[in-house]
Enzyme design. Sequence first.
Site, mmCIF file in Angstrom:
data_model
loop_
_atom_site.group_PDB
_atom_site.id
_atom_site.type_symbol
_atom_site.label_atom_id
_atom_site.label_comp_id
_atom_site.label_asym_id
_atom_site.label_seq_id
_atom_site.Cartn_x
_atom_site.Cartn_y
_atom_site.Cartn_z
ATOM 1 N N ASP A 112 0.858 -1.185 0.000
ATOM 2 C CA ASP A 112 0.000 0.000 0.000
ATOM 3 C C ASP A 112 0.898 1.241 0.000
ATOM 4 O OD1 ASP A 112 -2.005 -1.824 0.292
ATOM 5 O OD2 ASP A 112 -2.593 -1.192 2.319
ATOM 6 N N HIS A 163 -6.109 2.263 -3.837
ATOM 7 C CA HIS A 163 -6.192 2.343 -2.376
ATOM 8 C C HIS A 163 -7.175 3.447 -1.981
ATOM 9 C CE1 HIS A 163 -5.032 1.283 1.585
ATOM 10 N NE2 HIS A 163 -4.211 2.294 1.837
ATOM 11 N N HIS A 167 -7.747 8.889 2.784
ATOM 12 C CA HIS A 167 -7.448 7.755 3.661
ATOM 13 C C HIS A 167 -8.382 7.797 4.875
ATOM 14 C CE1 HIS A 167 -4.999 4.727 5.727
ATOM 15 N NE2 HIS A 167 -4.513 4.458 4.522
ATOM 16 N N HIS A 257 3.915 -2.323 3.189
ATOM 17 C CA HIS A 257 3.687 -0.921 2.843
ATOM 18 C C HIS A 257 4.946 -0.317 2.237
ATOM 19 C CE1 HIS A 257 0.637 -1.812 5.894
ATOM 20 N NE2 HIS A 257 -0.088 -0.834 5.361
#
Length: 298
Positions: A112, A163, A167, A257
């Site tokens: 990610d 993604h 966020h 990540h």
Amino acid sequence: MAVTSDDASQRVESCETASRWSAGEKSKYIWIILYKSDLFSFQKPGDELKVYYLDLSKLRKNILFIFVISFTALMFTAMLMSQRSIPSMVKPKPHAIYKVQTEEKVAALTFDISWGTQVPGPVIDILKEHGVQSTFFLSGPWTEDYPEFSRRLVQEGHEVASHGHKHVNYSEYSKEQVAEQIMKAHEIIKEVTGTAPNLIRTPNGDWNEMVINTADELGYKVIQWSADSLDWKKPGPEAIVNNVLHKVEPGAIILMHASDTCTQTPEALPAVLKGLKEQGYKLVTVSELLTYGPGVVD
């Protein structure tokens, strides 16, 4: 009925059969004449003949009955076989995919990225050095701000996925807002990389049924993970390696990540790749992994 033959000089096989039409009812009977003697003996004077007849009208009815029954059984069998061979038209209920059901030692290494430029480059360099293709879940704003990284991923054979945009936890938003977040990121990633993503890992891995259904309606599969490296906690490179190698299994989706907050990932990654190879695992993208079996909930 039985008749007696007076022709003693004529030698006829005992199994001789003769058929002729009844003179009075040509369309109804067939006569069959058999000698009452042993199989390989010859007819002798005084031997009896047995004469039988078949009723053609009854025979036709019986044949027709047998044909109808056989045809019905054949059609019923064909119908059952066709129902087995035709796949169900009912679309399966969408769900988040945590891993793939397979017995083969294959796994998908995923990353990610939401912010930063210090970690993505080294991660991509290490993957290139080891000849490994991975799936990168990119946020819309990061892709827009640093397009050179996203384009490089595509050029080097990695799979680009979404993604999301902001966020945030999508389960706390309305269906319309979730759709907006997904499509914002979709358009940016498509514009920058030339590739339209169809896989999404929602921010923080947060989802509910509404989020899953909304993503499905937009042509997306929601991808989670079954082996978490916990690299975002910065537990140390060795702990990151052990987290992956102890949790991996056939069909696993590994979470790592490549954002700048995960500074230990580049140091741990070479040992992760080496350990997976020593365990006999083949690393592929998520889309390729899904060809090995159905995506399932952990």
